[in-house]
Structures are given as structure tokens and as C-alpha cells.
Motif scaffolding. Structure first.
Motif, PDB file in Angstrom:
ATOM      1  N   ALA A  29       0.833  -1.197   0.000  1.00 30.81           N
ATOM      2  CA  ALA A  29       0.000   0.000   0.000  1.00 30.81           C
ATOM      3  C   ALA A  29       0.872   1.254   0.000  1.00 30.81           C
ATOM      4  O   ALA A  29       2.028   1.223   0.409  1.00 30.81           O
ATOM      5  N   LEU A  30       0.293   2.331  -0.473  1.00 34.64           N
ATOM      6  CA  LEU A  30       0.977   3.619  -0.487  1.00 34.64           C
ATOM      7  C   LEU A  30       0.368   4.612   0.492  1.00 34.64           C
ATOM      8  O   LEU A  30       0.967   5.623   0.819  1.00 34.64           O
ATOM      9  N   TYR A  31      -0.863   4.317   0.956  1.00 32.10           N
ATOM     10  CA  TYR A  31      -1.606   5.256   1.787  1.00 32.10           C
ATOM     11  C   TYR A  31      -2.172   4.571   3.027  1.00 32.10           C
ATOM     12  O   TYR A  31      -2.313   3.353   3.063  1.00 32.10           O
ATOM     13  N   HIS A  32      -2.514   5.378   4.013  1.00 30.25           N
ATOM     14  CA  HIS A  32      -3.120   4.845   5.232  1.00 30.25           C
ATOM     15  C   HIS A  32      -4.253   5.760   5.684  1.00 30.25           C
ATOM     16  O   HIS A  32      -4.371   6.892   5.235  1.00 30.25           O
ATOM     17  N   ILE A  33      -5.085   5.223   6.555  1.00 27.09           N
ATOM     18  CA  ILE A  33      -6.173   5.998   7.144  1.00 27.09           C
ATOM     19  C   ILE A  33      -5.909   6.094   8.643  1.00 27.09           C
ATOM     20  O   ILE A  33      -5.354   5.171   9.247  1.00 27.09           O
ATOM     21  N   THR A  34      -6.268   7.219   9.224  1.00 17.50           N
ATOM     22  CA  THR A  34      -6.085   7.407  10.657  1.00 17.50           C
ATOM     23  C   THR A  34      -7.328   6.906  11.399  1.00 17.50           C
ATOM     24  O   THR A  34      -8.424   6.867  10.827  1.00 17.50           O
ATOM     25  N   PRO A  35      -7.181   6.543  12.667  1.00 15.53           N
ATOM     26  CA  PRO A  35      -8.352   6.139  13.454  1.00 15.53           C
ATOM     27  C   PRO A  35      -9.411   7.243  13.510  1.00 15.53           C
ATOM     28  O   PRO A  35     -10.606   6.965  13.464  1.00 15.53           O
ATOM     29  N   GLU A  36      -8.970   8.490  13.560  1.00 15.27           N
ATOM     30  CA  GLU A  36      -9.911   9.609  13.623  1.00 15.27           C
ATOM     31  C   GLU A  36     -10.760   9.685  12.348  1.00 15.27           C
ATOM     32  O   GLU A  36     -11.969   9.942  12.407  1.00 15.27           O
ATOM     33  N   ASP A  37     -10.129   9.445  11.208  1.00 11.57           N
ATOM     34  CA  ASP A  37     -10.881   9.447   9.956  1.00 11.57           C
ATOM     35  C   ASP A  37     -11.796   8.231   9.851  1.00 11.57           C
ATOM     36  O   ASP A  37     -12.876   8.304   9.274  1.00 11.57           O
ATOM     37  N   CYS A  38     -11.384   7.104  10.423  1.00  8.38           N
ATOM     38  CA  CYS A  38     -12.259   5.926  10.467  1.00  8.38           C
ATOM     39  C   CYS A  38     -13.530   6.254  11.252  1.00  8.38           C
ATOM     40  O   CYS A  38     -14.640   5.942  10.813  1.00  8.38           O
TER      41      CYS A  38
END
Length: 89
Positions: A29-38
Motif C-alpha cells: 500500500a501507499l496510503y493509510h487511514i487514521t483512526p480519527e478518519d475511520c
């Protein structure tokens, strides 16, 4: 008119989720999501207030209002619309 458009744009920006650059190469993967955005996405899509209960190397778990959700942490694109949320029981 202008003031209302600015308020709508600000609300849109607060609710928009853009995945962040950076992810371990081993996950492809190249990107991640933060818990806050989840949490923000779960609220938008399900109308449920949740809190994070667990984090693994690839997933986040959330609970709230008697419901449970799981989300991947790593993505190949930065499109927040591609984020899938799984509800667990």
C-alpha cells in the motif's frame, strides 16, 4: 449567499476523508487511514458514534451504540470513497 457557500464548503472539508501518504511496503500500500478518519467515516455512513477498541498491524476495530466495525489501515489509492467498513457481530 457567499457566507452560506463558505459554511457549506467548511462543513464539506470537515467531513471529507483523504487517505494519508505513507504505508509499510510489506502491505503493498501507499496510503493509510487514521483512526480519527475511520471514526468520521463510520459516523457518516452508519450514523453511529464509535471509539477504537483495538489496533492490529493491518486493521482497526471500533465499537459504539451496541455495534462493532472493522476497517483496513492500508490502501493503494488515496480515495477516501474506496474505504470499506465491515460491521461485525
Amino acid at each position: 449567499g457567499t457566507k452560506l457557500r463558505i459554511q457549506k464548503w467548511e462543513q464539506f472539508q470537515q467531513n471529507t476523508v483523504t487517505l494519508k501518504e505513507g504505508a509499510p511496503g510489506k502491505y503493498g500500500a501507499l496510503y493509510h487511514i487514521t483512526p480519527e478518519d475511520c471514526i468520521k467515516l463510520i459516523k457518516q455512513r452508519y450514523g453511529v458514534n464509535v471509539y477504537r477498541t483495538w489496533t492490529s498491524s493491518t486493521l482497526f476495530w471500533f465499537e459504539g451504540e451496541g455495534r462493532r466495525f472493522v476497517m483496513d489501515r492500508w490502501y493503494v489509492t488515496n480515495d477516501g470513497n474506496a474505504v470499506e467498513i465491515s460491521e461485525t457481530y
